[in-house]
Design a protein around this motif. Sequence first.
Motif, PDB file in Angstrom:
ATOM      1  N   ALA A 180       0.989  -0.456   0.437  1.00  0.00           N
ATOM      2  CA  ALA A 180       0.224  -0.305  -0.248  1.00  0.00           C
ATOM      3  C   ALA A 180       0.819   1.260  -0.020  1.00  0.00           C
ATOM      4  N   SER A 181       1.636   0.934   0.752  1.00  0.00           N
ATOM      5  CA  SER A 181       2.962   2.554   0.882  1.00  0.00           C
ATOM      6  C   SER A 181       3.750   2.340  -0.278  1.00  0.00           C
ATOM      7  N   LYS A 182       4.015   1.413  -0.828  1.00  0.00           N
ATOM      8  CA  LYS A 182       4.976   1.787  -2.045  1.00  0.00           C
ATOM      9  C   LYS A 182       3.840   2.676  -3.421  1.00  0.00           C
ATOM     10  N   MET A 183       3.139   1.315  -3.730  1.00  0.00           N
ATOM     11  CA  MET A 183       1.527   1.639  -4.739  1.00  0.00           C
ATOM     12  C   MET A 183       1.633   2.982  -4.419  1.00  0.00           C
ATOM     13  N   LYS A 184       0.737   4.280  -2.910  1.00  0.00           N
ATOM     14  CA  LYS A 184       0.416   4.956  -2.984  1.00  0.00           C
ATOM     15  C   LYS A 184       2.031   6.172  -3.241  1.00  0.00           C
ATOM     16  N   ASP A 185       2.954   5.463  -3.053  1.00  0.00           N
ATOM     17  CA  ASP A 185       4.387   6.259  -3.781  1.00  0.00           C
ATOM     18  C   ASP A 185       4.328   6.062  -5.067  1.00  0.00           C
ATOM     19  N   ALA A 186       3.915   5.868  -5.829  1.00  0.00           N
ATOM     20  CA  ALA A 186       4.162   5.155  -7.346  1.00  0.00           C
ATOM     21  C   ALA A 186       2.645   6.353  -7.647  1.00  0.00           C
ATOM     22  N   GLY A 187       1.935   6.845  -7.047  1.00  0.00           N
ATOM     23  CA  GLY A 187       0.541   7.434  -7.877  1.00  0.00           C
ATOM     24  C   GLY A 187      -0.464   6.615  -8.123  1.00  0.00           C
ATOM     25  N   VAL A 188      -0.284   5.469  -7.435  1.00  0.00           N
ATOM     26  CA  VAL A 188      -1.716   4.074  -7.187  1.00  0.00           C
ATOM     27  C   VAL A 188      -2.551   5.311  -6.237  1.00  0.00           C
ATOM     28  N   LYS A 189      -3.766   5.267  -7.051  1.00  0.00           N
ATOM     29  CA  LYS A 189      -5.315   5.467  -5.290  1.00  0.00           C
ATOM     30  C   LYS A 189      -5.537   4.193  -4.772  1.00  0.00           C
ATOM     31  N   ILE A 190      -5.372   4.261  -3.529  1.00  0.00           N
ATOM     32  CA  ILE A 190      -5.861   2.601  -2.897  1.00  0.00           C
ATOM     33  C   ILE A 190      -6.590   3.596  -2.180  1.00  0.00           C
ATOM     34  N   ILE A 191      -8.082   2.139  -2.417  1.00  0.00           N
ATOM     35  CA  ILE A 191      -8.844   2.344  -1.479  1.00  0.00           C
ATOM     36  C   ILE A 191      -9.050   1.615  -0.465  1.00  0.00           C
ATOM     37  N   TYR A 192      -9.374   1.382   1.122  1.00  0.00           N
ATOM     38  CA  TYR A 192      -9.534   0.527   1.890  1.00  0.00           C
ATOM     39  C   TYR A 192     -10.991  -0.138   1.993  1.00  0.00           C
ATOM     40  N   SER A 193     -11.451  -1.154   2.548  1.00  0.00           N
ATOM     41  CA  SER A 193     -11.969  -1.682   2.661  1.00  0.00           C
ATOM     42  C   SER A 193     -12.336  -1.442   4.298  1.00  0.00           C
ATOM     43  N   ARG A 194     -13.861  -1.317   4.332  1.00  0.00           N
ATOM     44  CA  ARG A 194     -14.341  -1.012   6.392  1.00  0.00           C
ATOM     45  C   ARG A 194     -14.653  -1.825   6.575  1.00  0.00           C
ATOM     46  N   ASN A 195     -14.076  -1.638   8.102  1.00  0.00           N
ATOM     47  CA  ASN A 195     -13.618  -3.314   8.497  1.00  0.00           C
ATOM     48  C   ASN A 195     -14.974  -4.111   8.942  1.00  0.00           C
ATOM     49  N   THR A 196     -16.486  -3.537   8.486  1.00  0.00           N
ATOM     50  CA  THR A 196     -17.446  -3.934   8.596  1.00  0.00           C
ATOM     51  C   THR A 196     -17.958  -5.173   7.025  1.00  0.00           C
ATOM     52  N   LEU A 197     -16.689  -4.907   5.901  1.00  0.00           N
ATOM     53  CA  LEU A 197     -17.175  -4.932   4.684  1.00  0.00           C
ATOM     54  C   LEU A 197     -15.820  -5.583   3.718  1.00  0.00           C
ATOM     55  N   LYS A 198     -15.103  -6.566   4.189  1.00  0.00           N
ATOM     56  CA  LYS A 198     -14.328  -6.914   3.675  1.00  0.00           C
ATOM     57  C   LYS A 198     -14.077  -7.270   1.972  1.00  0.00           C
ATOM     58  N   VAL A 199     -13.443  -6.820   1.139  1.00  0.00           N
ATOM     59  CA  VAL A 199     -13.627  -6.907  -0.332  1.00  0.00           C
ATOM     60  C   VAL A 199     -12.562  -8.381  -0.940  1.00  0.00           C
ATOM     61  N   HIS A 200     -13.387  -9.067  -0.850  1.00  0.00           N
ATOM     62  CA  HIS A 200     -12.640 -10.777  -1.623  1.00  0.00           C
ATOM     63  C   HIS A 200     -12.826 -11.021  -2.720  1.00  0.00           C
ATOM     64  N   ALA A 201     -13.708  -9.631  -3.750  1.00  0.00           N
ATOM     65  CA  ALA A 201     -13.591 -10.156  -4.924  1.00  0.00           C
ATOM     66  C   ALA A 201     -12.488  -9.777  -5.834  1.00  0.00           C
ATOM     67  N   LYS A 202     -12.378 -11.026  -6.863  1.00  0.00           N
ATOM     68  CA  LYS A 202     -11.898 -10.561  -7.760  1.00  0.00           C
ATOM     69  C   LYS A 202     -11.611 -10.947  -9.062  1.00  0.00           C
ATOM     70  N   VAL A 203     -11.034  -9.084  -9.423  1.00  0.00           N
ATOM     71  CA  VAL A 203     -11.432  -8.880 -10.264  1.00  0.00           C
ATOM     72  C   VAL A 203     -10.932  -7.636 -11.190  1.00  0.00           C
ATOM     73  N   ALA A 204     -10.699  -7.168 -11.750  1.00  0.00           N
ATOM     74  CA  ALA A 204      -9.629  -6.136 -12.498  1.00  0.00           C
ATOM     75  C   ALA A 204     -10.672  -5.913 -13.923  1.00  0.00           C
ATOM     76  N   LEU A 205     -10.662  -4.118 -14.237  1.00  0.00           N
ATOM     77  CA  LEU A 205     -11.259  -3.700 -15.484  1.00  0.00           C
ATOM     78  C   LEU A 205      -9.818  -2.361 -15.917  1.00  0.00           C
ATOM     79  N   VAL A 206     -10.041  -2.765 -17.238  1.00  0.00           N
ATOM     80  CA  VAL A 206      -8.920  -1.981 -17.605  1.00  0.00           C
ATOM     81  C   VAL A 206     -10.084  -0.593 -19.015  1.00  0.00           C
ATOM     82  N   LYS A 207      -9.825  -0.096 -19.053  1.00  0.00           N
ATOM     83  CA  LYS A 207     -10.767   1.354 -19.561  1.00  0.00           C
ATOM     84  C   LYS A 207      -9.306   1.751 -20.686  1.00  0.00           C
ATOM     85  N   ARG A 208      -9.959   1.553 -21.916  1.00  0.00           N
ATOM     86  CA  ARG A 208      -9.005   2.605 -23.209  1.00  0.00           C
ATOM     87  C   ARG A 208      -9.802   2.619 -24.241  1.00  0.00           C
ATOM     88  N   LYS A 209      -9.342   3.987 -24.544  1.00  0.00           N
ATOM     89  CA  LYS A 209      -9.718   4.321 -26.046  1.00  0.00           C
ATOM     90  C   LYS A 209      -9.900   3.833 -27.127  1.00  0.00           C
TER      91      LYS A 209
END
Length: 658
Positions: free
Chosen positions: A401-430
């Motif tokens: 998380a620290s390394k990605m933030k330094d590189a400019g990646v926007k990090i979203i952390y889940s709430r303690n009451t709602l873990k994110v266990h999904a395994k998905v990736a999305l690419v949007k291109r023009k």
Amino acid sequence: MTDQVFFNRDLSWLDFNHRVLLEAAKDHVPLLERIKFLSIYSSNLDEFYRVRMPVLMALDNFSTGNEDRNVFETAKEKIDGQLNQFGTILKEAVIPALEARKVNWIYNKVLPDAVQEAVAKLFFTDILAHIAPVHLELDETSFFAENNKLYQAVILTDASDNERLKFINVPSDVLPRLYSVKAEGREYIIFLDDIIRQHVNHLFPDCTLRGIYNLKITRDAELNIEDEQDENIIAAVEKELARRDYGVATRFLCEPGIPLRHLYRIVYALNLHKASIVEGGAYHNLKDLAGFSLKDKQLEYPEWPAKDAVTLAAEEKLLETMLRQDIMVHTPYQNYDLVLRFFNEAAGDPDVEEIYCTLYRVATTSKIVTALMTAAKSGKKVTAMLELKARFDEANNIKWASKMKDAGVKIIYSRNTLKVHAKVALVKRKSDSGSQYLGLLATGNFNEVTARFYTDHILFTSNQDILKELEALFGFLAKRKKKPSKEDHIDFEQLLVAQFNLQSKFLMLIDREMEFAKAGKPAAITIKLNNLEEKILISKLYEASNVGVKIKMIVRSICCLAAGLPGQSENITVHRIVDRYLEHGRVFIFNNGGNEEIYMGSADWMNRNIYSRIEVCFPVIDPQLKHTVREMINLQLNEIAGAEEQQPRSQEAIYQML
């Protein structure tokens, strides 16, 4: 529901771990692989004591419900029986098989003369500097025994014949647990514990040794994290991680034979009053057998080189190929490099504008995360949904998380009451026609290390309907809500998403099969899961069985469904597969009047997955991919329990098929 029978989740899990242990007893399993299964069994049991035993202890103390009473005692009885079997397999099967190959594993024996000189050299040059004796007085409370670390209780008498009790650490966290020594044409495998035991008099030269016993304390591993804002959540997790190894002791494991007066003296001095005192074998932490020092390819599984799911021409781009066809990679039978290529191409493609990804268990040296950071540095909008609370991977995820933030990646952390266990990736291109979506939807983590031994499925798709729904999900995740509200309504038509429509859609699909059965038409459901616990879904399967739906299930671990009971589940069979790879994929097949629908995804049918996590299941639409998935499941269903030697084991059959 009150009259229905459900198995206890923890006792069911112990039965699964017993199934792991039984692999070590099978002659047709290569010898070093049998030792690995002993290691896996031991590692699993340690985690059970850290995570589940505290829960069972609490239920045993406070519960008045019949369902929870006596589970703690029953669990202990099961574990005791399994540990006895563990010792039998080791001493009567594995060790003699090694001796037949001129490998002497010194297990609870005096070290032979042939190795004394080599062992003394190891002790004085490699080991001695790492040992720190502690004297335990009757009122001693300052020494803290660390979680799952090995210790030896040393009983001594001094020159005045006064009894002394010393504690010494066994430094297996910094040194090998098992050493290989060659002498007189044989190889000897020796425990670090025994090398220390052999030379303990050097540590206490003015005393007489009366006894030395191996010990281990296991502590509660749960993290108690309140919901925090983004800027505080890492600090909160780090604080809890620092406290994890100082949790309440749940198990005090001791070598047989230690005098009771000394046992209780240790319990008092180390504040172990609430721990379950367990008399184990001569050695503890046998998960360390994963580092067994014997190297012999003939004693391991034959290599199965990963195959290519698709062959790309030299100049052909994966992202362009995905626009023409769906692709599915079945790990570890097929090469995970295609997943790495997806992220690398997305990072380097000038037309890619945005990348979104969920990260649950990240590899220690992750090429995927490196690609995300490269994309962010090159000006692309990169968003990673990072789960900091993935048990026992928290520290590694914090690092990334620290390394990605330094590189400019926007990090979203889940709430303690709602873990994110999904395994998905999305690419949007023009593209010339506007925005174009490409994505990955998987049953397992984006982790190139676990992909080598977890059986999972990764769908590569450009299906715009599916991926637009995925974009809407990422939009919801960015809000970091505790639970979806009415304003967060998303019309998921393709995807099944926990907290939105996953449970209701599965109930509807089961209902549909029930209607076929009531109409006298073929009706069938095939489900493959890691764990099955949630009672509403299980009850619906019972209902389906009672109207004639044929239900076949492959459940690797926890299974609270009781199959084959008249009037409840006589049309349900449950199958468990334990083999060289860890079965990890989740697959759901509904007959649908002969027009099968197949879903895959991240969701087990556990309470946590259904009610407190974001999970994603997705349809398999391509006819050829559906056929392949169905053939894989058929091969596993055809594997008859207890008859593996009479027919190909399903994993080998799948490897040959792909």
